[in-house]
Write a protein that holds these residues in place. Structure first.
Motif, short mmCIF file in Angstrom:
data_model
loop_
_atom_site.label_atom_id
_atom_site.label_comp_id
_atom_site.label_asym_id
_atom_site.label_seq_id
_atom_site.Cartn_x
_atom_site.Cartn_y
_atom_site.Cartn_z
N THR A 16 0.57 -1.06 0.21
CA THR A 16 -0.29 -0.01 0.09
C THR A 16 0.49 1.19 0.00
O THR A 16 0.34 1.97 -0.60
N LEU A 20 0.28 3.78 -3.40
CA LEU A 20 -0.11 5.28 -2.81
C LEU A 20 0.93 6.83 -3.75
O LEU A 20 -0.16 7.06 -3.83
N ALA A 25 -4.70 9.00 -1.63
CA ALA A 25 -5.93 8.71 -0.81
C ALA A 25 -6.49 7.89 -1.16
O ALA A 25 -7.48 7.41 -0.87
N LYS A 27 -6.62 5.11 -3.49
CA LYS A 27 -6.01 3.93 -3.35
C LYS A 27 -6.88 3.17 -2.25
O LYS A 27 -6.08 3.49 -1.28
N VAL A 28 -7.59 2.24 -2.45
CA VAL A 28 -8.25 2.00 -0.93
C VAL A 28 -8.84 0.70 -1.49
O VAL A 28 -9.96 0.81 -3.14
N ARG A 31 -12.50 -0.35 -3.25
CA ARG A 31 -12.97 0.61 -4.47
C ARG A 31 -12.55 0.89 -5.58
O ARG A 31 -12.86 1.21 -6.39
N ASP A 32 -11.15 0.60 -5.61
CA ASP A 32 -10.05 0.61 -6.76
C ASP A 32 -9.65 -0.33 -7.43
O ASP A 32 -8.97 -0.95 -6.99
N THR A 36 -6.88 -3.53 -5.77
CA THR A 36 -7.32 -4.56 -5.38
C THR A 36 -7.09 -5.98 -5.46
O THR A 36 -5.94 -6.77 -5.23
#
Length: 122
Positions: A16, A20, A25, A27-28, A31-32, A36
């Protein structure tokens, strides 16, 4: 699994941190899709590399080895299949993992699909 989970947690934190700067921010995971996929690839790389070698670091601690039924090393395609079926096993509330409690050879769905066995070392 717990030992490897702790190692994976550290690897995912590092992955992570690497990702980044390339997306901020936003990049989750989950959700992304790219994030993933990146984190799933990191998990697959760690586990498949360990399984191909016979043991992950967590398996070493418990002196457990992953082998084919003839005792040989597990080939890469079977390691990746084991990983993918393991994800499915977890996605259905761990049912594929708990299947090992019913199997005579203590194999979960991932072991059945990849035709692998866990053996205890002396």
């Amino acid at each position: 699994m717990l030992y490897d989970g702790v190692i994976l947690l550290g690897l995912l934190m590092l992955a992570t941190a690497i990702a980044l700067p390339f997306g901020g921010a936003g990049k989750v995971a989950f959700r992304d899709p790219a994030m993933t996929l990146w984190l799933t690839t990191v998990c697959a790389a760690y586990l498949a590399t360990g399984w191909h070698a016979g043991m992950t670091l967590g398996m070493r601690a418990w002196r457990v080895r992953l082998v084919k039924p003839d005792g040989g090393p597990v080939p890469w395609p079977k390691c990746l299949l084991r990983f993918l079926v393991g994800l499915i096993s977890l996605a259905v509330f761990g049912l594929g993992i708990f299947w090992a409690l019913l199997d005579r050879q203590k194999r979960g769905w991932h072991d059945l699909a990849a035709n692998t066995l866990l053996i205890r070392l002396d």
